[in-house]
Design a protein around this motif. Structure first.
Motif, mmCIF file in Angstrom:
data_model
loop_
_atom_site.group_PDB
_atom_site.id
_atom_site.type_symbol
_atom_site.label_atom_id
_atom_site.label_comp_id
_atom_site.label_asym_id
_atom_site.label_seq_id
_atom_site.Cartn_x
_atom_site.Cartn_y
_atom_site.Cartn_z
ATOM 1 N N ASP A 1 0.672 -1.223 -0.050
ATOM 2 C CA ASP A 1 0.101 -0.368 -0.106
ATOM 3 C C ASP A 1 0.822 1.403 0.135
ATOM 4 O O ASP A 1 0.671 2.176 -0.832
ATOM 5 C CB ASP A 1 -0.868 0.016 1.179
ATOM 6 N N ASP A 2 1.779 1.118 0.847
ATOM 7 C CA ASP A 2 2.771 2.557 1.116
ATOM 8 C C ASP A 2 3.578 2.713 -0.401
ATOM 9 O O ASP A 2 3.687 3.830 -0.984
ATOM 10 C CB ASP A 2 3.616 2.077 2.077
ATOM 11 N N GLN A 3 3.907 1.530 -0.968
ATOM 12 C CA GLN A 3 4.673 1.589 -2.185
ATOM 13 C C GLN A 3 4.001 2.141 -3.351
ATOM 14 O O GLN A 3 4.360 2.919 -4.071
ATOM 15 C CB GLN A 3 5.304 0.193 -2.522
ATOM 16 N N LEU A 4 2.507 1.716 -3.372
ATOM 17 C CA LEU A 4 1.757 1.949 -4.290
ATOM 18 C C LEU A 4 1.441 3.780 -4.126
ATOM 19 O O LEU A 4 1.440 4.431 -5.350
ATOM 20 C CB LEU A 4 0.524 1.262 -4.602
ATOM 21 N N ARG A 5 1.252 4.151 -2.937
ATOM 22 C CA ARG A 5 0.819 5.628 -2.784
ATOM 23 C C ARG A 5 2.106 6.420 -3.189
ATOM 24 O O ARG A 5 1.869 7.285 -3.825
ATOM 25 C CB ARG A 5 0.517 5.755 -1.375
ATOM 26 N N LEU A 6 3.227 5.859 -2.984
ATOM 27 C CA LEU A 6 4.426 6.717 -3.285
ATOM 28 C C LEU A 6 4.731 6.804 -4.820
ATOM 29 O O LEU A 6 4.906 7.687 -5.254
ATOM 30 C CB LEU A 6 5.714 6.150 -2.322
ATOM 31 N N ALA A 7 4.609 5.678 -5.306
ATOM 32 C CA ALA A 7 4.745 5.537 -6.828
ATOM 33 C C ALA A 7 3.693 6.305 -7.474
ATOM 34 O O ALA A 7 4.101 6.979 -8.498
ATOM 35 C CB ALA A 7 4.686 4.066 -7.255
ATOM 36 N N ARG A 8 2.527 6.479 -7.067
ATOM 37 C CA ARG A 8 1.390 7.310 -7.649
ATOM 38 C C ARG A 8 1.678 8.777 -7.571
ATOM 39 O O ARG A 8 1.596 9.472 -8.511
ATOM 40 C CB ARG A 8 0.024 7.081 -7.100
ATOM 41 N N GLU A 9 2.222 9.091 -6.506
ATOM 42 C CA GLU A 9 2.411 10.718 -5.884
ATOM 43 C C GLU A 9 3.488 10.775 -6.648
ATOM 44 O O GLU A 9 3.682 12.088 -7.169
ATOM 45 C CB GLU A 9 2.717 10.726 -4.784
ATOM 46 N N ARG A 10 4.659 9.939 -7.060
ATOM 47 C CA ARG A 10 5.991 10.552 -7.818
ATOM 48 C C ARG A 10 5.433 10.678 -9.225
ATOM 49 O O ARG A 10 5.918 11.410 -9.846
ATOM 50 C CB ARG A 10 6.838 9.370 -7.637
ATOM 51 N N TYR A 11 4.533 9.566 -9.774
ATOM 52 C CA TYR A 11 4.172 9.601 -11.088
ATOM 53 C C TYR A 11 3.369 11.134 -11.230
ATOM 54 O O TYR A 11 3.639 11.620 -12.515
ATOM 55 C CB TYR A 11 3.445 8.568 -11.601
ATOM 56 N N ARG A 12 2.478 11.425 -10.395
ATOM 57 C CA ARG A 12 1.797 12.659 -10.680
ATOM 58 C C ARG A 12 2.688 13.799 -10.636
ATOM 59 O O ARG A 12 2.359 14.852 -11.360
ATOM 60 C CB ARG A 12 0.688 12.597 -9.326
ATOM 61 N N LEU A 13 3.603 13.795 -9.853
ATOM 62 C CA LEU A 13 4.523 14.969 -9.871
ATOM 63 C C LEU A 13 5.659 14.938 -10.917
ATOM 64 O O LEU A 13 6.195 15.961 -11.020
ATOM 65 C CB LEU A 13 4.991 14.954 -8.325
ATOM 66 N N GLY A 14 5.595 13.771 -11.637
ATOM 67 C CA GLY A 14 6.604 13.783 -12.618
ATOM 68 C C GLY A 14 7.938 13.202 -12.495
ATOM 69 O O GLY A 14 8.899 13.178 -13.144
ATOM 70 N N SER A 15 8.155 12.692 -11.236
ATOM 71 C CA SER A 15 9.486 12.184 -10.731
ATOM 72 C C SER A 15 9.566 10.760 -10.855
ATOM 73 O O SER A 15 10.715 10.120 -10.693
ATOM 74 C CB SER A 15 9.832 12.802 -9.203
ATOM 75 N N GLY A 16 8.416 10.214 -11.217
ATOM 76 C CA GLY A 16 8.562 8.543 -11.210
ATOM 77 C C GLY A 16 8.038 8.177 -12.666
ATOM 78 O O GLY A 16 7.593 9.243 -13.382
ATOM 79 N N THR A 17 8.371 7.200 -13.079
ATOM 80 C CA THR A 17 7.824 6.665 -14.219
ATOM 81 C C THR A 17 6.780 5.696 -14.480
ATOM 82 O O THR A 17 6.115 5.310 -13.352
ATOM 83 C CB THR A 17 9.147 5.603 -15.078
ATOM 84 N N TRP A 18 6.069 5.481 -15.704
ATOM 85 C CA TRP A 18 4.867 4.647 -15.687
ATOM 86 C C TRP A 18 5.338 3.051 -15.322
ATOM 87 O O TRP A 18 4.617 2.378 -14.726
ATOM 88 C CB TRP A 18 4.487 4.740 -17.070
ATOM 89 N N LEU A 19 6.622 2.756 -15.719
ATOM 90 C CA LEU A 19 7.061 1.787 -15.391
ATOM 91 C C LEU A 19 7.023 1.316 -13.914
ATOM 92 O O LEU A 19 6.862 0.189 -13.414
ATOM 93 C CB LEU A 19 8.489 1.214 -15.969
ATOM 94 N N GLU A 20 7.519 2.324 -12.865
ATOM 95 C CA GLU A 20 7.483 2.313 -11.539
ATOM 96 C C GLU A 20 6.057 2.014 -11.126
ATOM 97 O O GLU A 20 5.937 1.439 -10.224
ATOM 98 C CB GLU A 20 8.237 3.420 -10.943
ATOM 99 N N LEU A 21 4.974 2.887 -11.404
ATOM 100 C CA LEU A 21 3.692 2.848 -11.244
ATOM 101 C C LEU A 21 3.126 1.389 -11.479
ATOM 102 O O LEU A 21 2.309 0.934 -10.739
ATOM 103 C CB LEU A 21 2.850 3.855 -11.827
#
Length: 509
Positions: free
Chosen positions: A446-466
Motif C-alpha cells: 500500500d505504501d509503495q503504491l501510494r508513493l509510486a502514484r504520487e511520484r508519477y503525478r509529480l513527474g518524478s516517477g515513471t509509468w514502469l514504476e507505477l
C-alpha cells in the motif's frame, strides 16, 4: 367511451398493477442470507448422498430384531378348501371300477393345520452379537458421512466466500486501473507523457475488467457447487453472513491425534467392522457343533359328500350284503350235523333303519368348519455334522481372511487419518504464520503504491514504476486473501480428520 379513453384507462390499470407487484418482485430478487450453521443444517435435511447413508440405520435395526427373533419358536397356520366332482376316481394304476367300488359322488373337504418349530445352533446364538456390532458400524458410518458432509459444506462455503472476496479485489484493481488511466490521460493532454503510456494504461484497465468478469464467473460456479452440496434448488444469489477469524491453534499434534481416535466416525466404523469379522470367525467355527430342531403340530379335516343319498345307498348295499351272508350262514348251519354256534339268527333285522339314515345325514353335514381333529405330533431332532466335503473348513478360512482384512483396513484408516491430521495441523500453523507475514507485505505494498502514484503525478516517477507498484499491490492483496483462506480451509480439513468441530471451540475461548 371511445377507444382512446379505453386505452388510457388500460394503461392506468397496468401502471397500478406494476406498482402493486414491484415490492413482491424486489423481494423475490433479494439474496438469501445464509450462515455456515444454517448451510450445514440444510445439507443434513436435503443432501441425497447423506440421506441415502442415513437410511441404512433402519435396516440395521431390523437386522438386530431378526437375529433375536431367530432365537424364538416359529409358528405357522394354514387352511384349505377343496371340491371333487362325481366320477370314477383313480388309485395309482387302478380305478375304482377295477377294485369294485364303481363311481363316487362329489365331495367337499376342508382342513387346517397349526405348527410350532424351533431350531437352535451356535450360529443363531452368536447372530445377535454380530448384528449389534454391525448396527454400531452402520451408525458410525452415518456419523462419518455426516462429518464428511459438514466438511464439504464448510469448504464449499469458504470457496464461495473466497470467490466473493476475490470479486472485491478485482473491483478494487479495476478502480485503481481507471484512476491510473485518468492520471496518465491528464499528463498526456499537457504533453508530459507519450500516448504510448495512455495505451498501456487502457490495456491495464481492460485486463482488470477481464479479471473482474472471471472472478464473477468463478463466484457463480462456486455458488452452484454450494447449492448442489446443500441438496436444494435456489434461483437467487446467496449472501454469506458468517465471518471467520484467524486464531492461534491451541492443540498440539498429539492431542489432535488422540481426539481423532475418540471422535472420527470412519475410524469407529472400521473398528466395529473388525468386531463383526471376529464374530464371523466364531460363527463359522460353530459349524462343528450339533444343532437342535423341534416341530410340533396338530390339524383337522372335514369331508362331506355332495349327495347324501349316495351314502345312504352305500349303507343299504352293505346291509343287503350282510343280510345275504347271514342267510348263507344260517343255511350252512342247518345242513351240518352239529349247527354252528349261535345259529340260526334273525337276518331280517339287518337293515338300515330311519334312525341310521338320519344319523348318516347328520354325520355328513360337516363342511366347512366341523373339523375332525387329528392327533398331536411332536418331533425332536439333534443333528451332528460329520463330513461336508471341507465346506466348513473353507468357510472358516474365508472368515479368518475377512477378519484379517478388516484389521488391515482399520490399520490403514488409522495411518491415513494420522497423516491427514499431521498434514492439516502443519498447514494450519503455516497458514497462520503466513497471514501475519502477508498482512505486513500488504501494508508495505500500500505504501509503495501510494508513493509510486504520487511520484508519477509529480513527474518524478515513471509509468514502469507505477505499473510495478500496482502489480506488487495486487499480488500482495491476493496473497493475503489466499493465506487467510488456506488457514480456514486447513482448519476445515483438520476438523474432518479429527471428527470434531474445532472452530466453535476456538471462537469460544
Amino acid at each position: 367511451m371511445d377507444a382512446r379513453t379505453v386505452r388510457t384507462a388500460a394503461r392506468g390499470w397496468v401502471a397500478l398493477l406494476l406498482v402493486a407487484i414491484s415490492p413482491l418482485a424486489a423481494l423475490a430478487q433479494q439474496p438469501a442470507t445464509l450462515t455456515l450453521e444454517e448451510a450445514t443444517a440444510i445439507a443434513r435435511r436435503n443432501n441425497p448422498d447423506y440421506l441415502m447413508r442415513a437410511n441404512d440405520a433402519s435396516a440395521a435395526d431390523w437386522a438386530v430384531r431378526e437375529a433375536y427373533g431367530a432365537l424364538l419358536p416359529g409358528a405357522s397356520a394354514s387352511s384349505s378348501l377343496a371340491w371333487q366332482d362325481a366320477g370314477t376316481p383313480r388309485f395309482g394304476f387302478f380305478t375304482a371300477d377295477d377294485i369294485g367300488f364303481g363311481s363316487s359322488t362329489s365331495y367337499y373337504s376342508s382342513s387346517y393345520s397349526l405348527g410350532l418349530s424351533y431350531r437352535l445352533s451356535g450360529s443363531n446364538i452368536l447372530a445377535p452379537s454380530r448384528e449389534r456390532a454391525n448396527r454400531r458400524a452402520t451408525e458410525a458410518g452415518i456419523v462419518a458421512g455426516l462429518q464428511a458432509l459438514e466438511a464439504d459444506v464448510t469448504l464449499r462455503y469458504l470457496a464461495l466466500k473466497r470467490a466473493r472476496d476475490a470479486i472485491l479485489l478485482a473491483e478494487q484493481e479495476l478502480v485503481r486501473a481507471e484512476d491510473n488511466l485518468r492520471l496518465v490521460a491528464a499528463r498526456a493532454q499537457v504533453g508530459l507523457v507519450a500516448e504510448l503510456e495512455v495505451a498501456q494504461a487502457e490495456v491495464e484497465r481492460g485486463r482488470a475488467e477481464v479479471a473482474l468478469l472471471q472472478s464473477r464467473a468463478t463466484a457463480e460456479a462456486e455458488q452452484l457447487a454450494l447449492i448442489e452440496t446443500l441438496g436444494i434448488e435456489l434461483d437467487r444469489d446467496v449472501e454469506l453472513t458468517s465471518s471467520f477469524d484467524v486464531i492461534d491453534l491451541p492443540w498440539e499434534r498429539e492431542q489432535l491425534l488422540q481426539m481423532t481416535l475418540e471422535s472420527n466416525g470412519e475410524l469407529q466404523a472400521a473398528q466395529e467392522t473388525e468386531r463383526v469379522s471376529d464374530i464371523g470367525v466364531r460363527m463359522a467355527r460353530t459349524a462343528y457343533l450339533p444343532s437342535l430342531s423341534m416341530q410340533a403340530g396338530f390339524s383337522g379335516y372335514t369331508r362331506e359328500a355332495g349327495n347324501v343319498d349316495f351314502l345312504i345307498d352305500q349303507a343299504r348295499a352293505q346291509a343287503d350284503g350282510a343280510r345275504r351272508d347271514c342267510q348263507f350262514q344260517n343255511d350252512l348251519s342247518a345242513r351240518l350235523v352239529q349247527p354252528l354256534p349261535g345259529r340260526p339268527v334273525d337276518c331280517a333285522a339287518i337293515a338300515v333303519t330311519p334312525q341310521q339314515e338320519a344319523q348318516i345325514r347328520e354325520t355328513n353335514s360337516v363342511f366347512p368348519f366341523d373339523f375332525t381333529r387329528e392327533p398331536l405330533s411332536v418331533s425332536l431332532t439333534v443333528s451332528l455334522p460329520v463330513f461336508q466335503g471341507f465346506s466348513r473348513e473353507r468357510q472358516i478360512e474365508e472368515a479368518k481372511v475377512a477378519a484379517q482384512d478388516s484389521r488391515l483396513r482399520r490399520r490403514a484408516t488409522e495411518l491415513r487419518l494420522n497423516r491427514s491430521v499431521a498434514t492439516a495441523h502443519s498447514e494450519v500453523v503455516t497458514a497462520r504464520q503466513s497471514v501475519q507475514l502477508e498482512e505486513r507485505n500488504r501494508a508495505l505494498a500500500d505504501d509503495q503504491l501510494r508513493l509510486a502514484r504520487e511520484r508519477y503525478r509529480l513527474g518524478s516517477g515513471t509509468w514502469l514504476e507505477l505499473r510495478e507498484a500496482e502489480t506488487v499491490k495486487a499480488r500482495a492483496d491476493r496473497d493475503y486473501l489466499s493465506a487467510q483462506y488456506r488457514f480456514h480451509e486447513g482448519l476445515a480439513r483438520l476438523e474432518a480428520a479429527v471428527g470434531r468441530p474445532l472452530r466453535t471451540t476456538l471462537e469460544g475461548r
